[in-house]
Write an enzyme that holds these catalytic residues in place. Structure first.
Site: not given
Lengths: 342, 342
Positions: B142, B222
């Protein structure tokens, strides 16, 4: 000569500065000012500080709480040489206009105030001499203090051409329960750069510094990722050597089991300092990476504590109790259990 | 032609890839493999996926839980063209050796596997063509996907000379309860750089990329602070224009009340996508800062979702269902409600 210090605001910073001053032989705490008769006020009185209240109307509240009070803040201002103003952000500026200037009182402001409130913004190991004889000095914020110390050390060693600092800030202090975030990362501000760069430049006036800052859900320490481009090529060992020669730097190693800010705090608790305070920049030695003319490292900053020794040195400079920066720094550090490089 | 896909591991990534594949007209989910008869297994069956179990010994457990099972994984491997291996880190490599290679089965691996497990590491908008006809493709993680997408876009627009990326990683996924930290910032690793730079270079092979990574106590996204030095001078508007022309970029603005990763997720919930998944890089438009030849910005990455469309495109490339990258990307994006630039 013993400088008489009043501490206006006995919160996170004020109580620590009062403690640090009480450890010096050339200055003393004449009193601390409290608004609320809480456990901190009780501790202040029990530990021998004279407690003054913010107004006549507070006297009965403290009396009811059984906390001995010496008078109101006006009484304290009449018997001190300097006030350390550790009141909430922005109040210091008002106090200067309404209290310190009319009374011709010297004052130290903390990093929450705007730079123009003082004659000089201050980090002892960088510009102590600038503060000699000054009436108003501002100790820059915890983050800025940490940034200025490390960038100045790297500049001394390798001549910094450009600095980029990424700050992951603790969201709030350990005892706070009304602030967040609990589960988010907050760019603060979203706009780039953050104010920390310009703030660091109030001390490191000619350095090219760009800062970015986020807030994260933790209470114990800030973390800085430091990147500098330097004029003089460096190895990791060169950087370690420079930092070992710099005051208020503590190098730790993940090999000793210190893997996070929580690990650092656990280490600090083992050290056994009062309130587990860390006055130093805490640098992971094994994060230090130097490649040609570029250096990277991680440092952690104990937001409650790193500015405390700076306040002591600022008083010493303002009253010219000591003209040599390193002598003042050593004296302060010895009193607080900080290892100063020889 | 409809490619028959088996999804090995129906967890965070596997269940999303299965969903995405079920939205395509040139491939179909032949079955998903589950180890535990939990609510996710039940949903898989109820939503029409054929469920296969990891071994004979699991059959009774699923039966007891009342979840209909089609057979064991061996049965599924016999009737698919390709396996999307979304098993835990490191298992994919074993599966390749023990299952896919002996059976001459094509496979897609996820970012937890080492690059050498596949013929090519993959991000559709960068190197789709490299994956054409390949037997083993690895969709990078990711974080790496998010980094590669944005750096490639900036490279296309302004020629990246050097990239520095600071990652503040979500500590764990929302449903996890056994991982931390709760109250710490964790440089992960303490050593600099982190592995994300080299991982991004498996796709952006010639770019100078340095990454630093910390873990912070949050579960939802994130955050990346991106810094690039570029050959071609850029303004913020130039950067915005480029990103608006780039697939899988969503620009949001703090002026709309989106101040944190939590704000982004709240926005995603309003969007109404399944599981509130964000497949795009989410960029704060007002974070974009360009000064001479240096660009800064913040982006947030939904760790559970951004690799999902890449898996779909990878299948299309491997079986040459479509040779034109942008046509595959558009097709995937349309099926998932992602706005592709025209």
């Amino acid at each position: 000569m013993s400088i008489r210090v009043g501490v206006n605001g006995y919160g996170t910073i004020g109580k620590r500065v009062a403690y640090a001053i009480s450890k010096q032989d050339d200055m003393k705490v004449s009193g601390v000012i409290k608004h609320t008769p809480d456990f901190e006020a009780r501790f202040a009185a029990e530990r021998g500080f004279d407690v003054y209240v913010t107004g006549e109307d507070r006297l009965s509240k403290f009396e009811k709480a059984g906390i001995k009070v010496k008078g109101t803040k006006e009484d304290l201002f009449g018997k001190v040489d300097v006030v350390v103003d550790a009141t909430p952000e922005g109040i210091g500026e008002e106090n200067k206009k309404n209290i310190y200037e009319p009374r011709k009182l010297s004052a130290i402001f903390e990093g929450g105030e705007e730079p123009y409130v003082a004659d000089t913004s201050f980090v002892a190991q960088v510009n102590y001499v600038e503060a000699l004889g000054k009436k108003y000095v501002r100790c820059v914020s915890c983050n800025t203090t940490g940034i200025v110390r490390i960038l100045n050390a790297l500049d001394n060693g390798f001549k910094v051409k450009k600095a980029r600092v990424f700050l992951a800030r603790r969201a709030t202090d350990p005892h706070e329960i009304k602030k967040g975030p609990i589960n988010a990362i907050v760019p603060d501000p979203v706009s780039i750069p953050s104010h920390h760069g310009p703030d660091a430049q109030t001390v490191l006036k000619n350095m090219d510094i760009t800062t970015l800052a986020i807030k994260v859900p933790t209470t114990i320490m800030h973390l800085h990722a430091i990147n500098v481009e330097v004029a003089k090529s460096a190895t990791a060992k060169d950087v370690i050597d420079i930092l070992n020669q710099t005051p208020r730097m503590m190098l730790l190693h993940s090999g000793e089991g210190i893997h996070s800010t929580a690990g650092i705090i656990e280490y600090a608790r083992e050290l056994g300092r009062y309130r587990y305070d860390l006055y130093e920049n805490i640098i992971w030695e094994d994060s230090i990476s130097a490649n040609k003319n570029e250096i990277y490292l991680y440092q952690a900053i104990h937001q409650e504590a790193d500015v405390v020794p700076e306040n002591v040195d600022a008083i010493r400079a303002m009253f010219q109790l000591e003209k040599d920066p390193i002598k003042s720094i050593r004296k302060t550090d010895k009193s607080l259990g900080i290892k100063t490089p020889s």
